[in-house]
Motif scaffolding. Structure first.
Motif, PDB file in Angstrom:
ATOM      1  N   PRO A 160      14.663 -26.943  36.195  1.00  0.00           N
ATOM      2  CA  PRO A 160      13.559 -27.417  35.364  1.00  0.00           C
ATOM      3  C   PRO A 160      12.203 -27.008  35.943  1.00  0.00           C
ATOM      4  CG  PRO A 160      14.575 -29.249  36.536  1.00  0.00           C
ATOM      5  CD  PRO A 160      15.393 -28.033  36.826  1.00  0.00           C
ATOM      6  N   TYR A 161      11.228 -26.896  35.074  1.00  0.00           N
ATOM      7  CA  TYR A 161       9.841 -26.671  35.470  1.00  0.00           C
ATOM      8  C   TYR A 161       9.380 -27.926  36.202  1.00  0.00           C
ATOM      9  CZ  TYR A 161       4.794 -26.110  34.714  1.00  0.00           C
ATOM     10  OH  TYR A 161       3.444 -26.005  34.864  1.00  0.00           O
ATOM     11  N   HIS A 162       8.815 -27.775  37.409  1.00  0.00           N
ATOM     12  CA  HIS A 162       8.413 -28.932  38.187  1.00  0.00           C
ATOM     13  C   HIS A 162       7.496 -28.511  39.333  1.00  0.00           C
ATOM     14  CE1 HIS A 162      11.717 -27.262  40.511  1.00  0.00           C
ATOM     15  NE2 HIS A 162      11.356 -28.004  41.536  1.00  0.00           N
ATOM     16  N   ALA A 163       7.052 -29.482  40.111  1.00  0.00           N
ATOM     17  CA  ALA A 163       6.294 -29.260  41.341  1.00  0.00           C
ATOM     18  C   ALA A 163       6.798 -30.253  42.379  1.00  0.00           C
ATOM     19  CB  ALA A 163       4.805 -29.438  41.108  1.00  0.00           C
ATOM     20  N   PHE A 164       6.527 -29.966  43.638  1.00  0.00           N
ATOM     21  CA  PHE A 164       6.877 -30.861  44.742  1.00  0.00           C
ATOM     22  C   PHE A 164       5.617 -31.216  45.507  1.00  0.00           C
ATOM     23  CE2 PHE A 164      11.397 -30.448  44.472  1.00  0.00           C
ATOM     24  CZ  PHE A 164      11.875 -31.511  45.218  1.00  0.00           C
ATOM     25  N   GLU A 165       5.599 -32.398  46.097  1.00  0.00           N
ATOM     26  CA  GLU A 165       4.450 -32.853  46.867  1.00  0.00           C
ATOM     27  C   GLU A 165       4.278 -32.109  48.183  1.00  0.00           C
ATOM     28  OE1 GLU A 165       4.419 -37.556  45.776  1.00  0.00           O
ATOM     29  OE2 GLU A 165       5.639 -36.922  47.487  1.00  0.00           O
ATOM     30  N   SER A 166       5.294 -31.391  48.611  1.00  0.00           N
ATOM     31  CA  SER A 166       5.236 -30.723  49.909  1.00  0.00           C
ATOM     32  C   SER A 166       5.757 -29.298  49.795  1.00  0.00           C
ATOM     33  CB  SER A 166       6.073 -31.488  50.934  1.00  0.00           C
ATOM     34  OG  SER A 166       7.435 -31.386  50.579  1.00  0.00           O
ATOM     35  N   GLU A 167       5.493 -28.540  50.817  1.00  0.00           N
ATOM     36  CA  GLU A 167       6.017 -27.182  50.907  1.00  0.00           C
ATOM     37  C   GLU A 167       7.549 -27.221  50.983  1.00  0.00           C
ATOM     38  OE1 GLU A 167       4.354 -24.001  53.741  1.00  0.00           O
ATOM     39  OE2 GLU A 167       6.034 -24.907  54.837  1.00  0.00           O
ATOM     40  N   GLN A 168       8.171 -26.215  50.386  1.00  0.00           N
ATOM     41  CA  GLN A 168       9.613 -26.003  50.507  1.00  0.00           C
ATOM     42  C   GLN A 168       9.839 -24.573  50.979  1.00  0.00           C
ATOM     43  OE1 GLN A 168      11.437 -26.674  46.689  1.00  0.00           O
ATOM     44  NE2 GLN A 168      11.827 -28.807  47.155  1.00  0.00           N
ATOM     45  N   ILE A 169      10.861 -24.385  51.795  1.00  0.00           N
ATOM     46  CA  ILE A 169      11.226 -23.047  52.263  1.00  0.00           C
ATOM     47  C   ILE A 169      12.656 -22.773  51.824  1.00  0.00           C
ATOM     48  CG2 ILE A 169      11.546 -21.558  54.265  1.00  0.00           C
ATOM     49  CD1 ILE A 169       9.424 -23.335  55.685  1.00  0.00           C
ATOM     50  N   TRP A 170      12.833 -21.672  51.090  1.00  0.00           N
ATOM     51  CA  TRP A 170      14.127 -21.272  50.533  1.00  0.00           C
ATOM     52  C   TRP A 170      14.536 -19.930  51.141  1.00  0.00           C
ATOM     53  CZ3 TRP A 170      16.120 -22.654  45.253  1.00  0.00           C
ATOM     54  CH2 TRP A 170      15.538 -23.816  44.745  1.00  0.00           C
ATOM     55  N   THR A 171      15.738 -19.844  51.709  1.00  0.00           N
ATOM     56  CA  THR A 171      16.300 -18.573  52.163  1.00  0.00           C
ATOM     57  C   THR A 171      17.519 -18.273  51.316  1.00  0.00           C
ATOM     58  OG1 THR A 171      15.461 -18.818  54.405  1.00  0.00           O
ATOM     59  CG2 THR A 171      17.317 -17.314  54.103  1.00  0.00           C
ATOM     60  N   ILE A 172      17.525 -17.090  50.701  1.00  0.00           N
ATOM     61  CA  ILE A 172      18.614 -16.700  49.804  1.00  0.00           C
ATOM     62  C   ILE A 172      19.778 -16.193  50.650  1.00  0.00           C
ATOM     63  CG2 ILE A 172      19.259 -15.301  47.813  1.00  0.00           C
ATOM     64  CD1 ILE A 172      16.836 -17.324  47.434  1.00  0.00           C
ATOM     65  N   LEU A 173      20.931 -16.843  50.487  1.00  0.00           N
ATOM     66  CA  LEU A 173      22.144 -16.457  51.222  1.00  0.00           C
ATOM     67  C   LEU A 173      22.921 -15.374  50.488  1.00  0.00           C
ATOM     68  CD1 LEU A 173      23.369 -20.028  52.210  1.00  0.00           C
ATOM     69  CD2 LEU A 173      22.051 -18.413  53.612  1.00  0.00           C
ATOM     70  N   THR A 174      23.050 -15.539  49.176  1.00  0.00           N
ATOM     71  CA  THR A 174      23.746 -14.564  48.340  1.00  0.00           C
ATOM     72  C   THR A 174      23.072 -14.505  46.982  1.00  0.00           C
ATOM     73  OG1 THR A 174      25.305 -16.186  47.422  1.00  0.00           O
ATOM     74  CG2 THR A 174      26.008 -15.034  49.423  1.00  0.00           C
ATOM     75  N   GLY A 175      23.206 -13.357  46.312  1.00  0.00           N
ATOM     76  CA  GLY A 175      22.685 -13.220  44.959  1.00  0.00           C
ATOM     77  C   GLY A 175      21.186 -13.045  44.918  1.00  0.00           C
ATOM     78  N   GLY A 176      20.592 -13.515  43.821  1.00  0.00           N
ATOM     79  CA  GLY A 176      19.160 -13.345  43.655  1.00  0.00           C
ATOM     80  C   GLY A 176      18.585 -14.316  42.649  1.00  0.00           C
ATOM     81  N   LEU A 177      17.263 -14.395  42.647  1.00  0.00           N
ATOM     82  CA  LEU A 177      16.570 -15.291  41.722  1.00  0.00           C
ATOM     83  C   LEU A 177      15.221 -14.717  41.376  1.00  0.00           C
ATOM     84  CD1 LEU A 177      14.119 -16.910  43.353  1.00  0.00           C
ATOM     85  CD2 LEU A 177      16.038 -18.167  44.276  1.00  0.00           C
ATOM     86  N   THR A 178      14.675 -15.247  40.306  1.00  0.00           N
ATOM     87  CA  THR A 178      13.278 -15.021  39.942  1.00  0.00           C
ATOM     88  C   THR A 178      12.640 -16.397  39.902  1.00  0.00           C
ATOM     89  OG1 THR A 178      13.825 -13.085  38.618  1.00  0.00           O
ATOM     90  CG2 THR A 178      11.708 -14.130  38.190  1.00  0.00           C
ATOM     91  N   ALA A 179      11.479 -16.514  40.496  1.00  0.00           N
ATOM     92  CA  ALA A 179      10.761 -17.780  40.477  1.00  0.00           C
ATOM     93  C   ALA A 179       9.421 -17.564  39.792  1.00  0.00           C
ATOM     94  CB  ALA A 179      10.554 -18.300  41.892  1.00  0.00           C
TER      95      ALA A 179
END
Length: 138
Positions: free
Chosen positions: A46-65
């Motif tokens: 879903p479209y959203h926001a978070f109050e803090s920073e998030q760090i995402w590391t892609i293990l497999t596959g791919g995404l568009t943000a």
């Protein structure tokens, strides 16, 4: 608790994917939460926001943000840093989906960053409503 056993990982299934919590305040972590996101091909968070920073590391596959109007792509081995309070929506690659490890400060809450989100694109309360603590961060 210095060791959190794999059998103690908590699994949350959403319409968009599966989240496996490895560390959180209820599992022995105090300052940060750590979880895995698995999204099948052609699904979107879903479209959203978070109050803090998030760090995402892609293990497999791919995404568009979509991050505050900017399109970012990431594939296996890439790391995304999502700043606090910027609207985002993550889309799994249409052929591979993705798996990622994510971390954020414990207790960070999600919210809808505006009151004009098109119907059906956000299941998170508007910015002036109560913010939610996702179950994978508890």
């Amino acid at each position: 608790m210095p060791v959190i056993r794999s059998a103690d990982a908590r699994i949350t299934t959403t319409p968009n994917g599966v989240i496996t919590t490895y560390a959180s305040p209820t599992q022995g972590g105090t300052n940060a939460a750590l979880w895995r996101v698995d999204m099948t091909p052609a699904t979107s968070a879903p479209y959203h926001a978070f109050e803090s920073e998030q760090i995402w590391t892609i293990l497999t596959g791919g995404l568009t943000a979509d991050l505050d109007g900017e399109k970012l792509t990431a594939t296996t081995g890439d790391t995304l840093v999502f700043p606090a309070d910027l609207p985002r929506q993550v889309h799994a690659d249409t052929e591979t989906g993705f798996s990622a490890i994510v971390t954020a400060p414990a207790g960070a809450r999600a919210y809808n960053p505006n009151d004009t989100t098109p119907p059906g694109t956000c299941d998170i309360a508007p910015k002036d409503a109560e913010r939610i603590l996702p179950p994978w961060m508890i």
